[in-house]
Design an enzyme around this catalytic site. Structure first.
Site, PDB file in Angstrom:
ATOM      1  CB  THR A  14      -0.918  -0.020   1.239  1.00 37.74           C
ATOM      2  OG1 THR A  14      -1.793  -1.120   1.092  1.00 37.74           O
ATOM      3  CG2 THR A  14      -1.733   1.246   1.381  1.00 37.74           C
ATOM      4  CE1 TYR A  28      -3.857  -0.334  -1.250  1.00 35.10           C
ATOM      5  CE2 TYR A  28      -5.751   0.541  -0.077  1.00 35.10           C
ATOM      6  CZ  TYR A  28      -4.596  -0.210  -0.100  1.00 35.10           C
ATOM      7  OH  TYR A  28      -4.199  -0.844   1.046  1.00 35.10           O
ATOM      8  CB  SER A  61       2.568  -7.974   1.141  1.00 30.46           C
ATOM      9  OG  SER A  61       1.632  -7.799   2.166  1.00 30.46           O
ATOM     10  CB  THR A  94       0.548  -3.689   6.391  1.00 31.21           C
ATOM     11  OG1 THR A  94      -0.734  -3.663   5.770  1.00 31.21           O
ATOM     12  CG2 THR A  94       1.190  -2.319   6.342  1.00 31.21           C
ATOM     13  CG  ASP A  95      -2.582  -7.533   3.633  1.00 27.92           C
ATOM     14  OD1 ASP A  95      -2.987  -6.804   4.563  1.00 27.92           O
ATOM     15  OD2 ASP A  95      -3.149  -7.599   2.523  1.00 27.92           O
ATOM     16  CD  GLU A 287      -5.622 -31.663  27.566  1.00 22.56           C
ATOM     17  OE1 GLU A 287      -5.885 -32.830  27.897  1.00 22.56           O
ATOM     18  OE2 GLU A 287      -6.316 -30.674  27.872  1.00 22.56           O
TER      19      GLU A 287
END
Ligand code: ASP
Length: 330
Positions: A14, A28, A61, A94-95, A287
């Site tokens: 972005t 976008y 990304s 940023t993803d 566990e």
């Protein structure tokens, strides 16, 4: 004083996004603007560093691949071995920034700063956050204090370790948080101020290497939910995975039916790591049956980061106990 030399590797995102109008902040095209235009938007960079740039990729990304990671890691190694380069800033969507960051944190061997930054608003938006983030990333990259701290993520005035930072919000500028350990520092009026440093092993001290590696082992993430009967475990095994990260409930809890399928996967030679779909916290042994099956707790790594550590570990060994140790070291 001579300025430090910072190399900028642009990969898209972005921060390089172009929208149809100045008020559009979603919908976008990410990665549409080239490195030259990005640098021109922030002439102040020249006051703090000698900057040169390279367009390594132009991706949204969400489409990041292991191929690009391997290329990026090798390029960083090559650049940082050069005495004429003092640090690297990577512009990135940023993803998956936290994943690329953690991958490089483990795969690149250098004390020199590597800083990832990006933006939540496209470059064409009123109040785009990219130019300030880029300037702050360069200010962090030239700081002597950034050396030896591993890969850093600098966004919206905070400095975070790539091991800890997580994208927590779909659209907020303040999306990156380090839920378990907090940020390493802030950038105040352009000045980086550090308060902590990462102690888990990284970069120069990392035993992982991707030199000469053409691909990464296939590792799947399966996400827990009520009424999960584990049918995807078998699908993953049939698909040829070498590892499975199970994003369990709470403290890495696994529904009994899924546990049975995962235990079967371990018997077939697949490494199973328990992580959590919860937003924070360490996954403990829990566990006794989990231990008996040979499942490995992810410590505080979220599923997407636990997956990266497992991929790199599997390049070295398939020994469960050795891999378990990695989760307490890295
Ligand atoms: N989808 C974009 C990307 O990750 C989002 C962003 O950069 O903020 O490339």
């Amino acid at each position: 004083m001579t300025k430090k030399r910072i190399y900028i590797l642009a990969t898209g995102g972005t921060i390089a996004g172009r929208a149809a109008s100045e008020t559009a902040t979603t919908g976008y095209q990410a990665g549409a603007i080239g490195i030259e235009e990005l640098l021109q938007a922030v002439p102040e960079l020249k006051e703090f560093a000698e900057v040169q740039g390279e367009q390594l990729a132009a991706l949204d990304s969400k489409d990041m691949t292991a191929d690009v990671w391997l290329h990026l890691a090798n390029r960083c190694e090559e650049l940082l071995a050069n005495d004429e380069i003092d640090g690297i800033v990577i512009t990135h969507g940023t993803d998956t920034m936290e994943e690329t960051g953690y991958f490089l944190h483990l795969a690149v061997h250098s004390d020199k700063p590597i800083v990832l930054t990006g933006a939540m608003r496209p470059a064409t938006a009123v109040s785009a956050d990219g130019p300030m983030n880029l300037l702050q990333a360069v200010r962090v990259a030239v700081s002597d204090e950034s050396r030896g701290k591993g890969v850093l993520i600098v966004m919206n005035g905070t400095i975070e370790s790539a091991r800890e930072a997580v994208k927590t919000h779909t659209t907020s500028l303040d999306t990156f948080q380090s839920p378990d350990m907090g940020a390493l520092g802030t950038v105040q009026d352009g000045e980086p101020i550090f308060y902590r440093q990462p102690l888990r092993r990284h970069t120069k001290a990392s035993a992982f290497s991707v030199q000469g590696i053409a691909s990464l082992p296939r590792v799947a993430i399966l996400y827990a939910h009520a009424d999960d009967d584990g049918f995807l475990v078998d699908a993953a095994v049939q698909g040829g995975v070498k590892g499975i990260v199970y994003a369990g409930m709470g403290n890495g809890s696994i529904p009994v039916r899924v546990e049975k399928e995962l235990a079967e996967a371990v018997r077939k030679g697949v490494i199973v790591v328990r992580s959590t779909r919860s937003a924070a916290g360490r996954v403990t042994k829990a566990e006794t049956s989990y231990e008996e099956h040979g499942f490995i707790g992810s410590d505080t790594l979220n599923p997407q980061k636990a997956r990266i550590l497992l991929q790199l570990a599997l390049l070295q060994t398939t020994d469960k106990e050795e891999i378990r140790k990695f989760y307490s070291i890295y």
